[in-house]
Design an enzyme around this catalytic site. Structure first.
Site, short mmCIF file in Angstrom:
data_model
loop_
_atom_site.label_atom_id
_atom_site.label_comp_id
_atom_site.label_asym_id
_atom_site.label_seq_id
_atom_site.Cartn_x
_atom_site.Cartn_y
_atom_site.Cartn_z
N HIS B 129 0.61 -1.10 0.25
CA HIS B 129 -0.17 0.18 -0.36
C HIS B 129 0.82 0.84 -0.25
O HIS B 129 2.22 1.05 0.74
CB HIS B 129 -0.75 -0.04 1.05
CG HIS B 129 -1.95 1.07 1.43
ND1 HIS B 129 -1.61 1.72 1.57
CD2 HIS B 129 -3.46 0.94 1.35
CE1 HIS B 129 -2.84 2.47 1.77
NE2 HIS B 129 -3.75 2.55 1.44
N ASP B 206 2.67 -4.42 7.98
CA ASP B 206 2.02 -3.73 7.85
C ASP B 206 1.06 -4.76 7.99
O ASP B 206 0.48 -5.51 7.14
CB ASP B 206 2.15 -3.77 6.50
CG ASP B 206 -0.29 -2.65 6.08
OD1 ASP B 206 -0.67 -2.82 6.65
OD2 ASP B 206 -0.14 -1.91 5.50
N GLN B 209 -4.53 -5.75 7.23
CA GLN B 209 -5.36 -6.62 6.56
C GLN B 209 -5.49 -7.65 7.34
O GLN B 209 -6.42 -8.88 7.14
CB GLN B 209 -5.40 -6.65 4.40
CG GLN B 209 -4.85 -5.41 4.05
CD GLN B 209 -6.72 -4.72 4.51
OE1 GLN B 209 -7.88 -5.62 4.34
NE2 GLN B 209 -6.78 -3.41 4.11
N LYS B 232 -10.56 -1.49 10.87
CA LYS B 232 -10.13 -2.93 9.79
C LYS B 232 -10.69 -3.33 11.05
O LYS B 232 -10.60 -5.13 10.05
CB LYS B 232 -9.12 -2.73 9.10
CG LYS B 232 -8.53 -1.50 8.31
CD LYS B 232 -7.87 -1.96 6.70
CE LYS B 232 -7.33 -0.44 6.41
NZ LYS B 232 -7.73 0.42 5.00
N CYS B 370 -4.81 2.24 -3.36
CA CYS B 370 -3.85 2.87 -3.10
C CYS B 370 -2.49 1.97 -3.36
O CYS B 370 -1.22 2.15 -2.44
CB CYS B 370 -3.69 3.44 -1.75
SG CYS B 370 -5.08 4.25 -1.05
#
Lengths: 143, 413
Positions: B129, B206, B209, B232, B370
């Protein structure tokens, strides 16, 4: 037909859709499909309308003191939207285009089916059309 | 993954917990498939926000009065819940931030500024991202370091052999996602972390997700930094965490100056507070942090493996139904995926598909998500992305497929 007569015609056509969003979007795309094909070389960066999320190309020529627009987009809905403007402004004089008050968007509830991003893009198309009108007007007065 | 589990979740009952789902959009029942962008919030999270402002609102840590004490306790309870959620060893390893983007910027600015030297290398992957690209570019430019990018395979997976060839003694940081937001690919982060550690590099994951779908054990993974966004994972927007190994966080300089992060301030010399407060300058986003605890408990009570099993079933079903349509091309077909399915339809722009589906009440994401470098890799301007959450159903997927067939029928006639 005057600018306002075409606007009124568009308003009455959209009123038949009864606010059904899916029908409305289909109708807009159908209008886009009916737009005369734009010459491929005209789809250049030079003719791109800046400020649209989708790619939109717009050209203009003058014939018998009226302006004639040609347009295309890489998205079907935007093509339909720009076709509305082409229909309204085709054959109109630079003066009429410059002084035009566009009220059809509000009447057909356009903000419901184009989001903020597309509204800005639509405003950019109108601005581009008025720019063309200004340029051709100044050419007329120069001659 | 636990796809073989028999369904144990009562999805209809879960749906009742989400007030936002019970509405009509454009005259049709809302079908929300934009969960990878942000997922919806259960009542208990929304109520926690209201309750906090109605009963407990006060500034934390410094007050001596009852409300300040209550607010502080609630805020710190979320830290403990988050510690348990990711199996961190120490609660002070949990730093509250505004979310993943801020967490990555914090590490890039603080760790990067303190420890990167000219000629050092930072490795990221082609799946990242923008928020796991741009912060590294900023610090690399400042420090004259170089960014190296791991190649992606045609199915959308990280090419581990390429990573091995990129790692060297100049590699200082490796930053990759746990799961890709555009394609859903679950990356073999444990292996990536071990490979990077062999060269003495620190690894940032990261986890945007992953947090609502995958088990996270930062000790078992041995990762140095792990980033999560609350919104999220059924929590409020505007908060999230940075997990960092204590010994790393301790040697990193503060990222922002202000209240809360100091021990003593004078005009000649200021000393900084201990972890985690050293990195939490100013009044934090107390209410959202407090409500995040409810989101963590919501996930814990349902069981992440149960959530993942249901979502996996939806993912498999969606891919199957999408494959029925000849002009659809699935983008991202990795063997291990979270519930994200990107696709394109020949000759139809993703924007048109997105808008047509919205006219039927179906919310999907369209565009580059993104991840412009990833889209360039696939030679695409963008995709349509449907991402599923625990409250979604197969009937909703059917409805999306009907919508797609209609638009294809119309535009390709």
């Amino acid at each position: 037909m005057t600018i306002n007569e075409t606007q009124d015609q568009i308003i009455s056509e959209f009123s038949l859709l009864d606010g059904d969003m899916e029908m409305t979007v289909f109708y807009i795309m159908e209008l886009g499909q009916k737009l005369p094909e734009m010459n491929a070389p005209d789809k250049s960066e030079l003719n791109e309308v800046k400020g649209c999320q989708s790619k939109v190309w717009l050209t203009c020529r003058m014939e018998n003191n009226g302006l004639h627009f040609s347009a295309d987009s890489n998205t079907a809905i935007t093509k339909g939207l720009v076709s509305l403007l082409v229909r309204i402004f085709n054959g109109q004089s630079p003066d009429d285009i410059l002084s035009a008050d566009l009220y059809f968007m509000k009447k057909i509830g356009m903000e419901r089916f184009i989001g903020t991003q597309r509204s800005n893009g639509f405003a950019a198309m109108i601005k581009q059309i008025k720019m063309y009108a200004l340029v051709f007007k100044s050419q007329l007065t120069a001659h | 993954m636990s796809a073989v589990l028999t369904p144990v979740l009562n999805i209809q009952k879960i749906r009742e917990e989400f007030p936002i789902l019970h509405q009509q959009v454009n005259g049709k029942p809302l079908i929300y498939f934009d969960n990878a962008a942000t997922n919806q919030k259960p009542k208990r999270v929304i109520e926690a926000l209201t309750k906090y402002y109605q009963n407990d609102n006060a500034n934390i840590h410094r007050g001596i009065h009852t409300l300040a004490e209550r607010a502080t306790r609630a805020y710190e309870e979320t830290r403990l819940a988050m510690q348990a959620f990711i199996h961190a060893e120490h609660s002070e390893e949990i730093i509250f931030t505004r979310g993943v983007t801020e967490s990555i910027n914090l590490v890039a600015s603080s760790y990067g500024r303190a420890f990167l030297k000219e000629g050092d290398e930072i490795i990221i992957s082609g799946l990242e991202h923008h928020s796991n690209i741009v912060p590294w570019q900023l610090i690399a430019e400042e420090k004259k370091a170089t960014i190296r990018v791991i190649n992606i395979t045609p199915s959308g997976e990280i090419d581990l052999d390429h990573l091995k060839s990129l790692l060297n003694s100049k590699t200082k940081i490796v930053a990759v996602n746990h799961a890709s937001n555009s394609l859903g690919t679950i990356n073999p982060i444990k292996e990536i972390i071990a490979l990077a550690h062999d060269f003495g590099a620190v690894v940032l994951i990261d986890g945007a997700q992953a947090s609502a779908h995958l088990p996270i054990d930062v000790v078992e993974l041995d990762c140095d930094f792990y980033c999560i966004s609350s919104h999220k994972m059924y929590g409020p927007t505007g908060t999230g965490i940075l997990y960092g190994k204590k010994e790393l966080l301790e040697k990193m300089p503060p990222y922002m100056g202000g209240g809360e992060m100091i021990k003593n301030v004078s005009f000649t010399k200021t000393t900084y507070n201990d972890l985690p407060y050293k990195f939490e300058a100013g009044t934090p986003n107390i209410a959202d942090v407090v409500a995040l605890k409810e989101a963590i408990e919501f996930i814990n009570e349902l069981g992440k493996e149960n959530i993942a099993a249901h979502e996996h079933e939806l993912l498999v079903y969606a891919a199957e139904r999408l494959r029925e349509i000849p002009s659809v091309r699935l983008i991202g077909t990795a063997s291990q995926k979270v519930s994200v399915q990107s696709f394109v339809i020949e000759g139809i722009h993703p924007f048109d598909i997105g808008q047509m589906l919205d006219a039927r009440g179906v919310a999907v994401r369209t565009g580059h998500h993104c991840t412009q470098p990833l889209m360039d890799h696939f030679g695409l301007e963008g995709t349509v992305r449907a991402s599923f959450s625990v409250y979604n159903t197969k009937e909703e997927i059917d409805s999306m497929i009907d919508g797609l067939k209609r638009i294809i029928g119309f535009l390709q006639k």
